[in-house]
Design a protein around this motif. Structure first.
Motif, short mmCIF file in Angstrom:
data_model
loop_
_atom_site.label_atom_id
_atom_site.label_comp_id
_atom_site.label_asym_id
_atom_site.label_seq_id
_atom_site.Cartn_x
_atom_site.Cartn_y
_atom_site.Cartn_z
N GLY A 29 -2.60 -1.70 -7.53
CA GLY A 29 -2.84 -0.32 -7.13
C GLY A 29 -2.34 0.66 -8.16
O GLY A 29 -2.99 1.68 -8.44
N GLY A 30 -1.17 0.36 -8.75
CA GLY A 30 -0.63 1.22 -9.78
C GLY A 30 -1.54 1.32 -11.00
O GLY A 30 -1.71 2.40 -11.58
N VAL A 31 -2.13 0.20 -11.37
CA VAL A 31 -3.09 0.18 -12.49
C VAL A 31 -4.29 1.05 -12.15
O VAL A 31 -4.75 1.87 -12.96
N ALA A 32 -4.81 0.88 -10.93
CA ALA A 32 -5.98 1.67 -10.51
C ALA A 32 -5.65 3.16 -10.49
O ALA A 32 -6.47 4.00 -10.91
N GLY A 33 -4.47 3.51 -10.01
CA GLY A 33 -4.07 4.91 -9.96
C GLY A 33 -3.95 5.52 -11.34
O GLY A 33 -4.33 6.68 -11.56
N LEU A 50 -1.96 -4.38 6.23
CA LEU A 50 -0.82 -3.86 5.48
C LEU A 50 -1.00 -4.11 3.99
O LEU A 50 -0.60 -3.28 3.16
N LEU A 51 -1.59 -5.24 3.63
CA LEU A 51 -1.82 -5.53 2.21
C LEU A 51 -2.73 -4.46 1.60
O LEU A 51 -2.48 -3.98 0.48
N VAL A 52 -3.76 -4.08 2.34
CA VAL A 52 -4.67 -3.03 1.87
C VAL A 52 -3.94 -1.69 1.78
O VAL A 52 -4.12 -0.93 0.82
N ALA A 53 -3.09 -1.40 2.78
CA ALA A 53 -2.34 -0.15 2.78
C ALA A 53 -1.36 -0.08 1.60
O ALA A 53 -1.20 0.98 0.99
N VAL A 54 -0.73 -1.19 1.28
CA VAL A 54 0.19 -1.24 0.15
C VAL A 54 -0.56 -1.01 -1.16
O VAL A 54 -0.10 -0.29 -2.05
N PHE A 55 -1.74 -1.62 -1.27
CA PHE A 55 -2.56 -1.41 -2.47
C PHE A 55 -2.95 0.06 -2.60
O PHE A 55 -2.85 0.66 -3.68
N ALA A 56 -3.41 0.67 -1.48
CA ALA A 56 -3.83 2.07 -1.50
C ALA A 56 -2.66 2.99 -1.86
O ALA A 56 -2.82 3.96 -2.61
N THR A 57 -1.48 2.66 -1.34
CA THR A 57 -0.29 3.45 -1.69
C THR A 57 0.04 3.29 -3.16
O THR A 57 0.49 4.24 -3.81
N GLY A 74 0.43 5.38 -8.53
CA GLY A 74 0.09 5.30 -9.94
C GLY A 74 -0.47 6.59 -10.48
O GLY A 74 -0.32 6.89 -11.67
N TYR A 75 -1.07 7.39 -9.59
CA TYR A 75 -1.64 8.67 -10.02
C TYR A 75 -0.58 9.77 -10.10
O TYR A 75 -0.48 10.49 -11.08
N PHE A 76 0.24 9.89 -9.05
CA PHE A 76 1.24 10.95 -9.04
C PHE A 76 2.59 10.44 -8.57
O PHE A 76 3.61 10.70 -9.20
N GLY A 77 2.68 9.74 -7.46
CA GLY A 77 3.90 9.06 -7.06
C GLY A 77 4.76 9.74 -6.02
O GLY A 77 5.59 9.09 -5.39
N ALA A 78 4.61 11.05 -5.82
CA ALA A 78 5.46 11.74 -4.86
C ALA A 78 5.21 11.23 -3.44
O ALA A 78 4.07 11.19 -2.98
N ALA A 79 6.29 10.82 -2.76
CA ALA A 79 6.23 10.38 -1.37
C ALA A 79 5.57 9.02 -1.18
O ALA A 79 5.26 8.64 -0.05
N GLN A 80 5.37 8.26 -2.25
CA GLN A 80 4.82 6.92 -2.04
C GLN A 80 5.79 6.07 -1.22
O GLN A 80 5.36 5.22 -0.44
N GLY A 81 7.09 6.33 -1.36
CA GLY A 81 8.07 5.60 -0.56
C GLY A 81 7.93 5.89 0.92
O GLY A 81 8.06 4.99 1.76
N ALA A 134 7.94 0.37 -5.18
CA ALA A 134 7.80 1.64 -5.90
C ALA A 134 8.14 1.48 -7.37
O ALA A 134 7.50 2.08 -8.24
N ALA A 135 9.15 0.66 -7.66
CA ALA A 135 9.52 0.42 -9.06
C ALA A 135 8.38 -0.25 -9.81
O ALA A 135 8.10 0.09 -10.97
N LEU A 136 7.70 -1.19 -9.16
CA LEU A 136 6.57 -1.88 -9.79
C LEU A 136 5.43 -0.91 -10.11
O LEU A 136 4.85 -0.95 -11.19
N VAL A 137 5.13 -0.04 -9.15
CA VAL A 137 4.04 0.92 -9.36
C VAL A 137 4.36 1.84 -10.53
O VAL A 137 3.53 2.07 -11.42
N ASN A 138 5.57 2.38 -10.55
CA ASN A 138 5.97 3.27 -11.64
C ASN A 138 5.95 2.56 -12.99
O ASN A 138 5.57 3.14 -14.01
N LEU A 139 6.35 1.30 -12.98
CA LEU A 139 6.42 0.55 -14.24
C LEU A 139 5.04 0.29 -14.81
O LEU A 139 4.78 0.58 -15.99
N VAL A 140 4.14 -0.26 -13.99
CA VAL A 140 2.83 -0.62 -14.53
C VAL A 140 2.02 0.62 -14.93
O VAL A 140 1.34 0.62 -15.96
N SER A 141 2.12 1.68 -14.13
CA SER A 141 1.40 2.90 -14.49
C SER A 141 2.01 3.54 -15.73
O SER A 141 1.29 4.01 -16.61
#
Length: 254
Positions: free
Chosen positions: A87-91, A143-150, A155-162, A188-195
């Motif tokens: 999801g982070g890559v897509a964002g 939930l897997l889909v929701a985690v991907f969407a989050t 990956g796009y902006f990040g505010a409130a993803q937690g 959240a750390a993974l998303v920030n890292l990959v993006s």
């Protein structure tokens, strides 16, 4: 802009401390650091890129602080971590191809939705349990889909993803709030890292800002873990609501 003055650096450093603590307890630290980076003169894309990279160490330190709550969640984290990373890559790709501001326009709506879900989570969970029996220990495909969407959003902006992660996991998964919070820090750390890694290759990075945010967020993550682990589920939900509403106000007025 490649450097900051002394006082601007102090502002960025303390923003990192505060954001690291807020991210560990709830999320939305980006709504502190991103405006500060803009205020000291960094262009929006540079600020967004640098923010994503700079807050990764804080999420890691927060996750370490929650290591007791992470025990026994390895399989869950591998599964959700994969969804978050993708999801982070897509964002990150969306940030590069969408018109400026297109995605950010729906951020307040997403945050409000997340807050409603967090507040209603106990009641919704009981309703789901009554209709479907025990909640799925891992949340199921939904939930897997929701985690991907989050992850896409993060990956796009990040505010409130937690906040979004806590809302979805709390409703769909049979687990304590503290253990969910621990898992949230890792995702959240993974998303920030990959993006952030992707952004390195396509945008300018303000490395001084990254270093200051990283140093501050590590301290904030440690402090946030000590505070957050002692909060009851009711208090933790209250903190989530306060931070989330503040995030909406900031986004609508900046």
């Amino acid at each position: 802009m490649s450097a900051v003055t002394f006082w601007e650096g102090v502002a960025v450093l303390f923003a990192g401390v505060f954001a690291g603590g807020i991210n560990t307890v709830v999320g939305s630290g980006t709504l502190v650091t991103f405006p500060v980076l803009l205020a000291v003169g960094y262009p929006p894309v540079v600020a967004n890129v640098s923010n994503s990279l700079g807050l990764v160490p804080g999420s890691v330190s927060g996750a370490i602080g929650y290591r007791r709550e992470l025990a026994g969640q390895r399989g869950r984290l591998l599964r959700f971590g994969t969804a978050s990373a993708l999801g982070g890559v897509a964002g990150a790709v969306l940030l590069l191809v969408l018109p400026p501001g297109a995605f950010e326009a729906i951020v307040p709506v997403l945050i409000v939705l997340a807050l409603v879900l967090v507040v209603l989570q106990p009641r919704i969970a009981r309703w789901l349990a009554a209709r479907q029996g025990e909640r799925h220990p891992h949340g199921g495909v939904g939930l897997l889909v929701a985690v991907f969407a989050t992850g896409v959003y993060g990956g796009y902006f990040g505010a409130a993803q937690g906040i979004l992660l806590l809302a979805f996991m709390g409703i769909l998964m049979d687990e304590s709030m503290q253990r969910l919070n621990a898992a949230k820090n890792v995702l959240a750390a993974l998303v920030n890292l990959v993006s952030g890694v992707i952004f390195i290759f396509v945008a300018d990075v303000a490395w001084p800002a990254v270093a200051l945010l990283a140093a501050g967020s590590v301290v904030g993550g440690v402090v946030g873990a000590k505070v957050g682990r002692r909060l009851s589920p009711v208090v933790l939900r209250g903190v989530i609501v306060v931070v989330g509403l503040t995030a909406v106000v900031i986004l609508l007025t900046r």
